[in-house]
Design a protein around this motif. Structure first.
Motif, PDB file in Angstrom:
ATOM      1  N   ALA A 234       0.834  -1.209   0.000  1.00  0.00           N
ATOM      2  CA  ALA A 234       0.000   0.000   0.000  1.00  0.00           C
ATOM      3  C   ALA A 234       0.863   1.251   0.000  1.00  0.00           C
ATOM      4  O   ALA A 234       0.585   2.203  -0.744  1.00  0.00           O
ATOM      5  CB  ALA A 234      -0.930  -0.010   1.214  1.00  0.00           C
ATOM      6  N   PHE A 235       1.920   1.262   0.821  1.00  0.00           N
ATOM      7  CA  PHE A 235       2.763   2.456   0.853  1.00  0.00           C
ATOM      8  C   PHE A 235       3.509   2.618  -0.474  1.00  0.00           C
ATOM      9  O   PHE A 235       3.653   3.740  -0.977  1.00  0.00           O
ATOM     10  CB  PHE A 235       3.769   2.408   2.000  1.00  0.00           C
ATOM     11  N   ALA A 236       4.002   1.525  -1.039  1.00  0.00           N
ATOM     12  CA  ALA A 236       4.718   1.618  -2.313  1.00  0.00           C
ATOM     13  C   ALA A 236       3.798   2.178  -3.400  1.00  0.00           C
ATOM     14  O   ALA A 236       4.210   3.011  -4.219  1.00  0.00           O
ATOM     15  CB  ALA A 236       5.254   0.246  -2.710  1.00  0.00           C
ATOM     16  N   ARG A 237       2.554   1.726  -3.412  1.00  0.00           N
ATOM     17  CA  ARG A 237       1.596   2.244  -4.385  1.00  0.00           C
ATOM     18  C   ARG A 237       1.235   3.698  -4.096  1.00  0.00           C
ATOM     19  O   ARG A 237       1.020   4.489  -5.012  1.00  0.00           O
ATOM     20  CB  ARG A 237       0.339   1.371  -4.383  1.00  0.00           C
ATOM     21  N   LEU A 238       1.170   4.037  -2.815  1.00  0.00           N
ATOM     22  CA  LEU A 238       0.890   5.415  -2.425  1.00  0.00           C
ATOM     23  C   LEU A 238       2.005   6.338  -2.907  1.00  0.00           C
ATOM     24  O   LEU A 238       1.746   7.428  -3.438  1.00  0.00           O
ATOM     25  CB  LEU A 238       0.755   5.489  -0.910  1.00  0.00           C
ATOM     26  N   GLN A 239       3.240   5.910  -2.736  1.00  0.00           N
ATOM     27  CA  GLN A 239       4.358   6.719  -3.203  1.00  0.00           C
ATOM     28  C   GLN A 239       4.335   6.861  -4.719  1.00  0.00           C
ATOM     29  O   GLN A 239       4.620   7.931  -5.262  1.00  0.00           O
ATOM     30  CB  GLN A 239       5.676   6.087  -2.753  1.00  0.00           C
ATOM     31  N   ALA A 240       3.985   5.774  -5.426  1.00  0.00           N
ATOM     32  CA  ALA A 240       3.876   5.846  -6.885  1.00  0.00           C
ATOM     33  C   ALA A 240       2.747   6.788  -7.293  1.00  0.00           C
ATOM     34  O   ALA A 240       2.863   7.535  -8.271  1.00  0.00           O
ATOM     35  CB  ALA A 240       3.641   4.451  -7.461  1.00  0.00           C
ATOM     36  N   PHE A 241       1.653   6.780  -6.520  1.00  0.00           N
ATOM     37  CA  PHE A 241       0.509   7.659  -6.811  1.00  0.00           C
ATOM     38  C   PHE A 241       0.911   9.121  -6.734  1.00  0.00           C
ATOM     39  O   PHE A 241       0.599   9.909  -7.627  1.00  0.00           O
ATOM     40  CB  PHE A 241      -0.622   7.360  -5.818  1.00  0.00           C
ATOM     41  N   VAL A 242       1.598   9.500  -5.667  1.00  0.00           N
ATOM     42  CA  VAL A 242       1.944  10.915  -5.501  1.00  0.00           C
ATOM     43  C   VAL A 242       3.090  11.326  -6.411  1.00  0.00           C
ATOM     44  O   VAL A 242       3.312  12.526  -6.620  1.00  0.00           O
ATOM     45  CB  VAL A 242       2.293  11.244  -4.035  1.00  0.00           C
ATOM     46  N   SER A 243       3.821  10.359  -6.947  1.00  0.00           N
ATOM     47  CA  SER A 243       4.950  10.677  -7.832  1.00  0.00           C
ATOM     48  C   SER A 243       4.532  10.772  -9.285  1.00  0.00           C
ATOM     49  O   SER A 243       5.288  11.276 -10.123  1.00  0.00           O
ATOM     50  CB  SER A 243       6.048   9.614  -7.687  1.00  0.00           C
ATOM     51  N   ALA A 244       3.332  10.278  -9.601  1.00  0.00           N
ATOM     52  CA  ALA A 244       2.879  10.298 -10.992  1.00  0.00           C
ATOM     53  C   ALA A 244       2.506  11.716 -11.395  1.00  0.00           C
ATOM     54  O   ALA A 244       1.971  12.480 -10.587  1.00  0.00           O
ATOM     55  CB  ALA A 244       1.670   9.378 -11.156  1.00  0.00           C
ATOM     56  N   PRO A 245       2.781  12.104 -12.641  1.00  0.00           N
ATOM     57  CA  PRO A 245       2.415  13.460 -13.086  1.00  0.00           C
ATOM     58  C   PRO A 245       0.902  13.610 -13.158  1.00  0.00           C
ATOM     59  O   PRO A 245       0.175  12.676 -13.496  1.00  0.00           O
ATOM     60  CB  PRO A 245       3.048  13.552 -14.480  1.00  0.00           C
ATOM     61  N   CYS A 246       0.410  14.782 -12.783  1.00  0.00           N
ATOM     62  CA  CYS A 246      -1.024  15.060 -12.858  1.00  0.00           C
ATOM     63  C   CYS A 246      -1.433  15.265 -14.314  1.00  0.00           C
ATOM     64  O   CYS A 246      -0.677  15.819 -15.116  1.00  0.00           O
ATOM     65  CB  CYS A 246      -1.368  16.318 -12.050  1.00  0.00           C
ATOM     66  N   ASP A 247      -2.652  14.863 -14.622  1.00  0.00           N
ATOM     67  CA  ASP A 247      -3.161  15.026 -15.985  1.00  0.00           C
ATOM     68  C   ASP A 247      -3.745  16.432 -16.142  1.00  0.00           C
ATOM     69  O   ASP A 247      -4.948  16.635 -16.214  1.00  0.00           O
ATOM     70  CB  ASP A 247      -4.229  13.963 -16.261  1.00  0.00           C
TER      71      ASP A 247
ATOM     72  N   SER B 268      -7.941   5.505  -0.514  1.00  0.00           N
ATOM     73  CA  SER B 268      -8.074   4.049  -0.454  1.00  0.00           C
ATOM     74  C   SER B 268      -6.765   3.394  -0.013  1.00  0.00           C
ATOM     75  O   SER B 268      -6.763   2.491   0.831  1.00  0.00           O
ATOM     76  CB  SER B 268      -8.504   3.512  -1.823  1.00  0.00           C
ATOM     77  N   LEU B 269      -5.658   3.892  -0.540  1.00  0.00           N
ATOM     78  CA  LEU B 269      -4.352   3.351  -0.157  1.00  0.00           C
ATOM     79  C   LEU B 269      -3.989   3.729   1.274  1.00  0.00           C
ATOM     80  O   LEU B 269      -3.386   2.934   2.000  1.00  0.00           O
ATOM     81  CB  LEU B 269      -3.280   3.844  -1.133  1.00  0.00           C
ATOM     82  N   VAL B 270      -4.351   4.936   1.682  1.00  0.00           N
ATOM     83  CA  VAL B 270      -4.106   5.347   3.070  1.00  0.00           C
ATOM     84  C   VAL B 270      -4.864   4.432   4.030  1.00  0.00           C
ATOM     85  O   VAL B 270      -4.338   4.026   5.079  1.00  0.00           O
ATOM     86  CB  VAL B 270      -4.509   6.811   3.285  1.00  0.00           C
ATOM     87  N   ALA B 271      -6.109   4.084   3.674  1.00  0.00           N
ATOM     88  CA  ALA B 271      -6.891   3.191   4.523  1.00  0.00           C
ATOM     89  C   ALA B 271      -6.242   1.818   4.626  1.00  0.00           C
ATOM     90  O   ALA B 271      -6.214   1.206   5.704  1.00  0.00           O
ATOM     91  CB  ALA B 271      -8.314   3.074   3.971  1.00  0.00           C
ATOM     92  N   GLU B 272      -5.700   1.313   3.516  1.00  0.00           N
ATOM     93  CA  GLU B 272      -4.996   0.030   3.550  1.00  0.00           C
ATOM     94  C   GLU B 272      -3.746   0.116   4.428  1.00  0.00           C
ATOM     95  O   GLU B 272      -3.443  -0.795   5.202  1.00  0.00           O
ATOM     96  CB  GLU B 272      -4.601  -0.390   2.137  1.00  0.00           C
ATOM     97  N   LEU B 273      -3.030   1.209   4.310  1.00  0.00           N
ATOM     98  CA  LEU B 273      -1.802   1.375   5.081  1.00  0.00           C
ATOM     99  C   LEU B 273      -2.095   1.484   6.566  1.00  0.00           C
ATOM    100  O   LEU B 273      -1.342   0.973   7.402  1.00  0.00           O
ATOM    101  CB  LEU B 273      -1.057   2.626   4.597  1.00  0.00           C
ATOM    102  N   ALA B 274      -3.200   2.137   6.913  1.00  0.00           N
ATOM    103  CA  ALA B 274      -3.520   2.395   8.315  1.00  0.00           C
ATOM    104  C   ALA B 274      -4.309   1.260   8.956  1.00  0.00           C
ATOM    105  O   ALA B 274      -4.558   1.307  10.159  1.00  0.00           O
ATOM    106  CB  ALA B 274      -4.312   3.691   8.433  1.00  0.00           C
ATOM    107  N   ALA B 275      -4.697   0.248   8.183  1.00  0.00           N
ATOM    108  CA  ALA B 275      -5.542  -0.814   8.730  1.00  0.00           C
ATOM    109  C   ALA B 275      -4.819  -1.559   9.846  1.00  0.00           C
ATOM    110  O   ALA B 275      -3.713  -2.080   9.629  1.00  0.00           O
ATOM    111  CB  ALA B 275      -5.929  -1.793   7.620  1.00  0.00           C
ATOM    112  N   PRO B 276      -5.402  -1.607  11.051  1.00  0.00           N
ATOM    113  CA  PRO B 276      -4.764  -2.339  12.144  1.00  0.00           C
ATOM    114  C   PRO B 276      -4.970  -3.833  11.988  1.00  0.00           C
ATOM    115  O   PRO B 276      -5.812  -4.284  11.205  1.00  0.00           O
ATOM    116  CB  PRO B 276      -5.496  -1.805  13.380  1.00  0.00           C
TER     117      PRO B 276
END
Length: 312
Positions: free
Chosen positions: A181-194, A280-288
């Motif tokens: 989830a964190f790896a995908r989150l980092q990829a999400f914020v690193s992708a260029p905006c459309d 959605s990714l933040v929720a996965e990362l934070a899931a206890p």
């Protein structure tokens, strides 16, 4: 021990169970004082040197660097027999460093398990995601994303509070799913905006009458008020949280919270760009591992929008 009650460097080394080289090393750095020199210029040590050498070895066994050992010993010399603040500070520093190293190892272990347990066809993609991430990962890319996405000229207090709320904490002992989830989150914020103009809500664009500082200040309060309902899975409903949510949008537009404003707010918000993938990714990362997860601002926003629709 010779008749003068002093030991040679070899005698001290033998009694301490160390090598002559070790005794010379600490002597050369001023940690092990000499009592005297022989007529031939050889070092001579008294019984206190044996206690000092044992203390040095104990401190080094805790992995304290030699400069830290020196500070502990200097303080002991100044205070008498007491080991005080210098030792406490050195131990606290070592505990912090050890904690960081253990966290890095746990992230590395979870990343290895993530790759080992996935289907062979998924491994290249997961390796690319993990390869772009440090262990433990840094949240700095996420913070940069939000500082760039939020409207310019937000007051520093509002900006800091919004970024803090939006950037998730990094778990110390992650599961493989949280690593992904964190790896995908980092990829999400690193992708260029459309296209930045289309990507951002109207509230972020200048010259349209918006006061985004009022919007984000109010939204933080509304999300906090809605969190208990979201956490407990209650159906969206009117109340203080929804009133605060609507007031934040009305205040940002210089309007009043009226039935007409509420009717128009829902469609307006529905047309705005969303960051559903991020939340959605933040929720996965934070899931206890057990219990209900803490609601994200994205989940609170969804609940409040549904409450607005239900009340209209």
């Amino acid at each position: 021990m010779s008749t003068d009650g002093l030991w040679s460097i070899g005698g001290l080394a033998e009694r301490a169970g160390v090598t002559v080289k070790t005794v010379r090393f600490y002597s050369d750095r001023g940690l092990l004082p000499e009592a005297a020199r022989s007529g031939g210029g050889h070092r001579r040590y008294g019984p206190d040197a044996l206690d000092r050498l044992r203390l040095i070895r104990s401190l080094r066994a805790l992995d304290l660097p030699v400069p830290e050992v020196g500070r502990v010993i200097d303080e002991q010399d100044a205070r008498g027999d007491s080991l005080g603040d210098a030792l406490e500070g050195a131990i606290a520093g070592q505990l912090r460093e050890l904690g960081s190293r253990l966290t890095a190892l746990r992230w590395r272990e979870a990343a290895l398990r993530l790759v080992a347990e996935c289907a062979p066809g998924e491994r290249p993609g997961r390796l690319r995601l993990i390869g772009a991430m440090t262990t433990p990962p840094s949240t700095a890319p996420l913070a940069r994303f939000w500082r760039g996405w939020l409207p310019p000229r937000l007051p520093a207090r509002v900006l800091a509070a919004t970024v803090e709320q939006a950037v998730p904490a990094v778990p110390d002992d992650p599961t493989p799913a949280q690593v992904l989830a964190f790896a995908r989150l980092q990829a999400f914020v690193s992708a260029p905006c459309d296209g930045s103009a289309r990507f951002q809500p109207e509230a972020h664009k200048g010259g349209r009458g918006y006061r985004p500082e009022l919007l984000y200040d109010g939204l933080a309060e509304a999300y906090a008020l809605a969190a208990a309902d979201v956490r407990e899975g209650r159906a969206p409903h009117g109340g203080e949280a929804l009133d605060c949510f609507v007031a934040a949008h009305a205040g940002a537009l210089g309007s009043r919270d009226t039935p007409g404003f509420r009717r128009g707010l829902g469609p307006q918000l529905a047309a705005e760009p969303r960051l559903d993938g991020y939340w959605s990714l933040v929720a996965e990362l934070a899931a206890p591992s057990s219990g209900r997860p803490e609601p994200t601002p994205g989940a609170a926003d969804d609940w409040l929008r549904a409450a607005l629709a239900a009340a209209s």
